[in-house]
Design an enzyme around this catalytic site. Structure first.
Site, PDB file in Angstrom:
ATOM      1  CG  ASP A  27      -1.878  -1.165   1.244  1.00  0.00           C
ATOM      2  OD1 ASP A  27      -1.984  -1.876   0.226  1.00  0.00           O
ATOM      3  OD2 ASP A  27      -2.495  -1.397   2.297  1.00  0.00           O
ATOM      4  CE  LYS A  33      -3.296  -4.485   1.351  1.00  0.00           C
ATOM      5  NZ  LYS A  33      -4.167  -3.788   2.321  1.00  0.00           N
ATOM      6  CB  CYS A  91      -2.166  -3.145   5.287  1.00  0.00           C
ATOM      7  SG  CYS A  91      -3.784  -2.344   5.150  1.00  0.00           S
TER       8      CYS A  91
END
EC number: 3.5.1.110
Length: 230
Positions: A24, A133, A166
């Site tokens: 990310d 995701k 995450c």
């Protein structure tokens, strides 16, 4: 094979049967004006993290590791985010921020938006894999597990943001699926106070994986290191 100095102990792996995972590294998480910044999280110290990830990616690619880039987010209508029946609807700070500030609707973590894009400094190359995701864990509703198993990959080296959300979520899920997870601590950044970073790294090195750093990782992957091991 290469041996990486790490906490709580060194770990040995074959780079060509391992993956570097970049979690990310989007404007949302690493750039002023992105989601985390607008939601009140401090992103002022993410620039060194970006530089360290660049260094780690270059070394990993040269050693033959698979590079996997994750982008967290949803469709423009946020169907993938889940409605009121999903805990994600209630706990996602991006969704909560948009409900509090309706003018941001459609701008935070929406596929195709500036917020969703990877930061300019980090550009996937041919042969890399880019995966969207919809939740914190990169294993949830993605083909990550099948991608790794089909290539015989068992060792995962993690970088990215946020360490305590995450990154840790994906590493934990990998642990339950019998993957060996390593975090490069100076190539990650937390969402929240500094203690969140320390707590996440403590959890990982104590219960779920290993912790190292970019310089040590690059040294372990250098041809000189391979020669010493051979």
């Amino acid at each position: 094979m290469t041996t990486l100095t790490a906490r709580p102990e060194a770990i040995t792996f074959d780079p060509q049967q391992s993956a570097l995972i970049v979690v990310d590294m989007q404007n949302a998480y690493a750039t002023p004006g992105g989601y985390l910044d607008l939601a009140g999280f401090d992103v002022s110290t993410t620039r060194p993290v970006i530089a360290n990830i660049q260094t780690a990616v270059t070394a990993a690619r040269a050693a033959g590791m698979l590079i996997i880039w994750f982008q967290n987010g949803w469709d423009e209508q946020y169907v993938e985010a889940g409605g009121p029946g999903s805990p994600n609807f209630h706990k996602s700070n991006a969704l909560k921020t948009m409900r509090k500030q309706p003018q941001l609707q459609g701008k935070l973590l929406a596929k195709g938006s500036w917020d969703y894009q990877l930061v300019d400094e980090l550009v996937p190359q041919p042969g890399d894999i880019v995966l969207p995701k919809p939740r914190y864990s990169g294993f949830f509703n993605t083909p990550l597990d099948s991608i790794l198993r089909s290539r015989g990959i068992r060792h995962l080296v993690f970088t990215g943001i946020a360490t305590n959300v995450c990154v840790e979520s994906t590493l934990r899920d990998g642990f339950f699926l019998e993957y060996f997870g390593v975090v490069l601590e100076d190539a990650t950044h937390q969402a929240g106070p500094e203690f969140a970073q320390k707590a996440a790294l403590f959890n990982i090195e104590t219960f779920f994986g290993w912790v190292s750093d970019v310089e040590t990782f690059c040294d372990a992957l250098s041809p000189t290191s391979f020669a010493r091991i051979a």
